[in-house]
Design a protein around this motif. Sequence first.
Motif, short mmCIF file in Angstrom:
data_model
loop_
_atom_site.label_atom_id
_atom_site.label_comp_id
_atom_site.label_asym_id
_atom_site.label_seq_id
_atom_site.Cartn_x
_atom_site.Cartn_y
_atom_site.Cartn_z
N LEU A 41 -35.45 40.67 73.51
CA LEU A 41 -36.34 41.78 73.89
C LEU A 41 -36.71 41.71 75.37
N GLY A 42 -36.27 40.65 76.03
CA GLY A 42 -36.60 40.50 77.45
C GLY A 42 -38.00 39.95 77.67
N GLU A 77 -39.28 43.69 85.15
CA GLU A 77 -40.09 44.00 83.96
C GLU A 77 -40.22 45.50 83.71
N ARG A 78 -40.40 46.27 84.76
CA ARG A 78 -40.64 47.71 84.57
C ARG A 78 -39.41 48.41 83.99
N PHE A 90 -38.83 48.18 80.12
CA PHE A 90 -39.58 49.01 79.17
C PHE A 90 -38.69 50.07 78.52
N ARG A 143 -36.66 48.33 75.91
CA ARG A 143 -37.50 47.92 74.78
C ARG A 143 -37.86 49.08 73.87
N ASN A 157 -47.32 55.13 74.52
CA ASN A 157 -47.21 54.28 75.69
C ASN A 157 -45.80 54.05 76.20
N GLN A 158 -44.80 54.28 75.36
CA GLN A 158 -43.45 54.04 75.85
C GLN A 158 -42.98 55.26 76.65
#
Lengths: 254, 271
Positions: free
Chosen positions: B53-54, B75-76, B79, B82, B110-111
């Motif tokens: 999932l990182g 990280e960004r 998303f 994910r 939120n995604q």
Amino acid sequence: MLDLLKGPVLVVQEFFLLAGRAVRNVFRSPHYQTDIVLQMDDIGVGSLPLVAMIGFFSGAVMAIQMSRALRQYGQIGRTGMVVAITLVRELGPDLTALMVAGRNSSGMASELGSMKVTEQIDAMRALGTDPIQKLVTPRLIATCAMLPALTVIADFVGIFAGWVVSYTLLGIPSRQYWNSAWRALAWNDVAQGLIKPFVFAFVISLVGCFYGLRTTGGTQGVGRATTQAMVAASVLIFILTYFIAQVFVFQGSS
Amino acid sequence: MASPSVLRFEHVTVAFDDVPALVDLSFEAFEGESRVIMGAAGSGKTVLLKTALGLVKPTSGKIYAFDQDLTAMPERALFDIRSKIGMLFQESALFDSLTIEENVAYPLLNQRSIHCPPDQVRPRVEEALEFVELGGTLEKFPSELSGGMRRRAAIARAVVTGPPLVLYDSPTAGLDPITAHTIISLVVKERDVSRVTSLMVTNRYQDGNLLANFRYNPERKSIQPAHNGTRADLRTVFMVLHEGRLVFEGNQDRLEAETDPYIVKFVKRRE
């Protein structure tokens, strides 16, 4: 020897990385306004009675103790001045920050720590939210907004308490007390009194969140993180107080 | 015909403070496949899912999800990937300050790559909760639900966005046998109804057995033994980890034929 130093250096590096990302997120979307307001309510309104009480009694104690020393020099009329300067420069910002550190640094560490050990932080990342943006930045913004306000309130309540003691116990006329208190304060004092809480707000919120986010080891770990956050925040407040005072005293004397 | 690759690990090593959690792990999961990952406590099963999932960065090696290299992404950017992967965490990891409805709606709201119109959020949350047979719990908080119900709510949250890949971390851990059966039935149902690729970490052989040999029957609304030949496009692969190393990968027949004492431990637990 080198290995011994590696641990603390890494911790400091991680702290500054977190601080950097939290500050950078202030200028990046998304902004979680609801979380900011909720935190402001918790930190600001929630700490108000405590901070007011601490301010009141520290002001009253300063008036009683200082009047004794000042009486020896026949300067009891200057009680207001001493109370105002000590509160605005030192006691107001420091005691308020210590109270908020005790209440909110530990609260943040335990809340984020519980979320960490129950994988809620990972879940947040898995579900598309940056935990620093969602959890740390709102706490940083809320503390930066609320701590200066709480400090001003603590200062005022303290000076007021000094007046109550001076007027009722020491027989100093009201006008003389307020006059000497007002005239004692220079811009330098007010600036110091307002910059300090702003700096402490960074320490309180970031230390609390930092220890919370690096919690490991179940409920025991949460307890440990809570204690560490409170101790680290309090110690840092004292250390920073010294350095800020040094900067302002030198600046004031030049 | 080969199915497209969904998840690929290439010589992945993960270490925490020089202690290895995964060592030189390579495997590839294809669309529609189910993978059952077994291993002793501390053998790196959870780390494997989190790495997929990182959430955990590998020390070396490459991970490709939907043919995109996760290891090279900030990280960004992760998303977006994910949002295509659902994850059920070991202890459910529901946000305890939010209601079940808010929890399940969380990924929809939120995604960033999920564009769910606001008026569609509630119907989709209700649909996901109906799927896990938790209709009437929308207003409740996670602390008001039993362990099994929390697990089901967490499954609803993992699959509400319709991800093509779902990771389950010990979905039956700490549950009684009947509740555990219900949870695995939901995993089978999600696989067969939505045709998702599943990776399931478990210590119970019967969980893997159910996943390999049972299919969801939409008419009877329950799972039943698969007849040979039906849904041959679905296949179940078993993986066994030992101290971060992949010591077995293959189908159930090969697993049951194994003689290695470590691997046999997981197979013999059949009830």
